[in-house]
Write an enzyme that holds these catalytic residues in place. Sequence first.
Site, PDB file in Angstrom:
ATOM      1  N   ASN A  49      71.758  41.628  37.979  1.00 42.30           N
ATOM      2  CA  ASN A  49      71.903  40.989  36.670  1.00 42.30           C
ATOM      3  C   ASN A  49      73.350  40.490  36.600  1.00 42.30           C
ATOM      4  O   ASN A  49      74.271  41.277  36.385  1.00 42.30           O
ATOM      5  CB  ASN A  49      71.606  42.026  35.572  1.00 42.30           C
ATOM      6  CG  ASN A  49      71.682  41.434  34.183  1.00 42.30           C
ATOM      7  OD1 ASN A  49      72.182  40.329  33.987  1.00 42.30           O
ATOM      8  ND2 ASN A  49      71.191  42.182  33.221  1.00 42.30           N
TER       9      ASN A  49
ATOM     10  N   ARG B 184      67.814  38.530  37.285  1.00 38.48           N
ATOM     11  CA  ARG B 184      67.635  38.099  35.900  1.00 38.48           C
ATOM     12  C   ARG B 184      68.275  36.722  35.761  1.00 38.48           C
ATOM     13  O   ARG B 184      69.456  36.551  36.062  1.00 38.48           O
ATOM     14  CB  ARG B 184      68.329  39.084  34.976  1.00 38.48           C
ATOM     15  CG  ARG B 184      68.257  38.630  33.559  1.00 38.48           C
ATOM     16  CD  ARG B 184      69.079  39.511  32.694  1.00 38.48           C
ATOM     17  NE  ARG B 184      68.836  39.158  31.315  1.00 38.48           N
ATOM     18  CZ  ARG B 184      69.348  39.804  30.305  1.00 38.48           C
ATOM     19  NH1 ARG B 184      70.110  40.843  30.524  1.00 38.48           N
ATOM     20  NH2 ARG B 184      69.105  39.422  29.093  1.00 38.48           N
TER      21      ARG B 184
ATOM     22  N   HIS C 138      65.953  36.823  25.539  1.00 47.13           N
ATOM     23  CA  HIS C 138      65.606  38.263  25.565  1.00 47.13           C
ATOM     24  C   HIS C 138      64.143  38.478  25.950  1.00 47.13           C
ATOM     25  O   HIS C 138      63.557  39.520  25.663  1.00 47.13           O
ATOM     26  CB  HIS C 138      65.864  38.938  24.194  1.00 47.13           C
ATOM     27  CG  HIS C 138      67.307  39.098  23.860  1.00 47.13           C
ATOM     28  ND1 HIS C 138      67.803  38.892  22.592  1.00 47.13           N
ATOM     29  CD2 HIS C 138      68.367  39.432  24.624  1.00 47.13           C
ATOM     30  CE1 HIS C 138      69.114  39.098  22.586  1.00 47.13           C
ATOM     31  NE2 HIS C 138      69.481  39.420  23.815  1.00 47.13           N
TER      32      HIS C 138
ATOM     33  N   ARG D 207      78.626  36.565  18.432  1.00 49.02           N
ATOM     34  CA  ARG D 207      78.005  35.250  18.177  1.00 49.02           C
ATOM     35  C   ARG D 207      77.619  35.129  16.705  1.00 49.02           C
ATOM     36  O   ARG D 207      77.200  36.103  16.094  1.00 49.02           O
ATOM     37  CB  ARG D 207      76.764  35.077  19.051  1.00 49.02           C
ATOM     38  CG  ARG D 207      77.091  34.767  20.488  1.00 49.02           C
ATOM     39  CD  ARG D 207      75.844  34.761  21.352  1.00 49.02           C
ATOM     40  NE  ARG D 207      75.817  35.900  22.246  1.00 49.02           N
ATOM     41  CZ  ARG D 207      74.756  36.295  22.931  1.00 49.02           C
ATOM     42  NH1 ARG D 207      73.619  35.658  22.832  1.00 49.02           N
ATOM     43  NH2 ARG D 207      74.827  37.342  23.722  1.00 49.02           N
TER      44      ARG D 207
ATOM     45  N   MET E 195      79.132  48.022  17.259  1.00 44.07           N
ATOM     46  CA  MET E 195      78.578  48.590  16.028  1.00 44.07           C
ATOM     47  C   MET E 195      79.092  49.999  15.769  1.00 44.07           C
ATOM     48  O   MET E 195      79.339  50.378  14.622  1.00 44.07           O
ATOM     49  CB  MET E 195      77.047  48.568  16.112  1.00 44.07           C
ATOM     50  CG  MET E 195      76.346  48.949  14.842  1.00 44.07           C
ATOM     51  SD  MET E 195      76.815  47.902  13.437  1.00 44.07           S
ATOM     52  CE  MET E 195      75.639  46.578  13.572  1.00 44.07           C
TER      53      MET E 195
ATOM     54  N   GLU F 288      64.598  46.268  30.975  1.00 44.62           N
ATOM     55  CA  GLU F 288      64.478  44.943  31.575  1.00 44.62           C
ATOM     56  C   GLU F 288      64.417  45.037  33.100  1.00 44.62           C
ATOM     57  O   GLU F 288      63.722  44.273  33.751  1.00 44.62           O
ATOM     58  CB  GLU F 288      65.663  44.079  31.134  1.00 44.62           C
ATOM     59  CG  GLU F 288      65.590  43.739  29.648  1.00 44.62           C
ATOM     60  CD  GLU F 288      66.913  43.313  29.057  1.00 44.62           C
ATOM     61  OE1 GLU F 288      67.832  44.162  29.017  1.00 44.62           O
ATOM     62  OE2 GLU F 288      67.046  42.169  28.620  1.00 44.62           O
TER      63      GLU F 288
HETATM   64  P1  AMP Z   1      73.441  46.730  24.373  1.00 46.80           P
HETATM   65  O1  AMP Z   1      73.912  45.303  24.461  1.00 46.80           O
HETATM   66  O2  AMP Z   1      71.943  46.863  24.333  1.00 46.80           O
HETATM   67  O3  AMP Z   1      74.074  47.628  25.409  1.00 46.80           O
HETATM   68  O4  AMP Z   1      73.953  47.285  22.950  1.00 46.80           O
HETATM   69  C1  AMP Z   1      75.310  47.333  22.637  1.00 46.80           C
HETATM   70  C2  AMP Z   1      75.454  47.631  21.148  1.00 46.80           C
HETATM   71  O5  AMP Z   1      74.792  48.884  20.839  1.00 46.80           O
HETATM   72  C3  AMP Z   1      76.909  47.812  20.710  1.00 46.80           C
HETATM   73  O6  AMP Z   1      77.117  47.146  19.467  1.00 46.80           O
HETATM   74  C4  AMP Z   1      77.022  49.311  20.514  1.00 46.80           C
HETATM   75  O7  AMP Z   1      77.998  49.629  19.551  1.00 46.80           O
HETATM   76  C5  AMP Z   1      75.645  49.646  20.011  1.00 46.80           C
HETATM   77  N1  AMP Z   1      75.381  51.080  20.105  1.00 46.80           N
HETATM   78  C6  AMP Z   1      75.192  51.828  21.210  1.00 46.80           C
HETATM   79  N2  AMP Z   1      75.045  53.138  20.870  1.00 46.80           N
HETATM   80  C7  AMP Z   1      75.148  53.204  19.514  1.00 46.80           C
HETATM   81  C8  AMP Z   1      75.096  54.264  18.551  1.00 46.80           C
HETATM   82  N3  AMP Z   1      74.909  55.535  18.928  1.00 46.80           N
HETATM   83  N4  AMP Z   1      75.248  53.950  17.241  1.00 46.80           N
HETATM   84  C9  AMP Z   1      75.450  52.666  16.857  1.00 46.80           C
HETATM   85  N5  AMP Z   1      75.506  51.633  17.716  1.00 46.80           N
HETATM   86  C10 AMP Z   1      75.358  51.893  19.028  1.00 46.80           C
END
Ligand code: AMP
Length: 390
Positions: A9, A92, A180, A240, A282, A377
């Site tokens: 990826n 990917r 996605h 974004r 987040m 994925e």
């Molecule tokens: P991804 O792109 O799927 O890896 O997701 C990344 C996002 O998931 C980021 O904004 C992280 O802050 C959020 N994230 C991962 N674990 C947590 C958690 N325990 N609580 C809140 N947000 C999370």
Amino acid sequence: MTHAALILNAGSSSLKFAVYVDADETPEASGQVDRIGPGPDHAEITLADASGTALPVNAPGSLEDHQQALNAALSGLRDNFPDIQIGAVGHRVVHGGPDFTAPTLIDDEVLGRLTELEPLAPLHQPHCLSGIRAAQAAFPDAQQVACFDTSFHRSMPRLNEIYAIPREYYDDGIRRYGFHGISYDYISGALRQTDPQLSSGRVVVAHLGNGASLCALRNGKSVATTMGFSALDGLAMGTRSGQIDPGVLLYLLDQGMAPADLSNMLYRKSGLLGLSGLSNDMRTLENSDLPEAAEAVSYFIQRLQRGIAEMAAAMEGLDGIVFTAGIGEHSASIRAETCRGLAWMGVTLDDAANQKGAAVISAPESRIAVRVMATREDLVILRAVRKLAA
Ligand code: AMP
């Protein structure tokens, strides 16, 4: 010798890799190369075994491109797993255009067609293709398979693919592709296994990671999605903007903003980062006392609620919601707040189940079922490799 499949990826400055042997769906080894690119920065490599235990890899120094990155990853793999021989590679690929509706074996003709799609995703497609070229150079005898983020949405009805601009633009490729799709494909298949009845109904999947979108699944097929021509539209994301009045962009261009700066602002400086002025992550925002951080989270949730209602309208109803990806899988508070504002639709959460991140988080009396599912994925790509590469 153990014959294995390598799943790649390739991002703009990163390369994730995982190696699978036999019929196993847990990677024998997986890892990531970060900070790829010309310049003085040293790249970083991580590698872990099937249990997730970190394995030693030589510090790589600077890695100019994906070919050097792949070679560095392979040397780490060979040092730790001398018996593994890669027989097939899965990639990917962000954009499959209008025509790639399923995973595809890559030959020169396919690679040429994918290269022609570069203008449709100039920030992402070139990195995917350099990952493919790097793997072809490293494994000239291995079969290579491409899986596309756009393919799953080719089941959308034409009305959900077109924009209300002069018709000829559609023929030039200006249409809603959606993204996605590899994640939605996985969730659709997994839901069919775990809850066949719900899967045959109307479900909104919320893929909420650093990139975020919604997909309306009717009987397991995509009928609408919030991303469109590019991965900018729809929900607010880590960096974004999500949906924005195109008039704002015209105004900024008119004021003399360079297209490259506008692109940088919309892709890299907006969303949660832009609104909070603090972070795209987040977790950081949830832990912050800054009012701007709280406002960014509230905006994210409000667009999510509106988006779910829009997807439901596209299906003339809603039977279930599935939360997935980083935020969807892990943030109980985002799920709770989102669902609280959807009570009018018939969503009632089981708070204890939500706090635990249980598979089903709706209350028994909820008209709409709410589930949390981990997306994989890599497995969609792996299964395509096993099917297509003899
Ligand atoms: P991804 O792109 O799927 O890896 O997701 C990344 C996002 O998931 C980021 O904004 C992280 O802050 C959020 N994230 C991962 N674990 C947590 C958690 N325990 N609580 C809140 N947000 C999370």
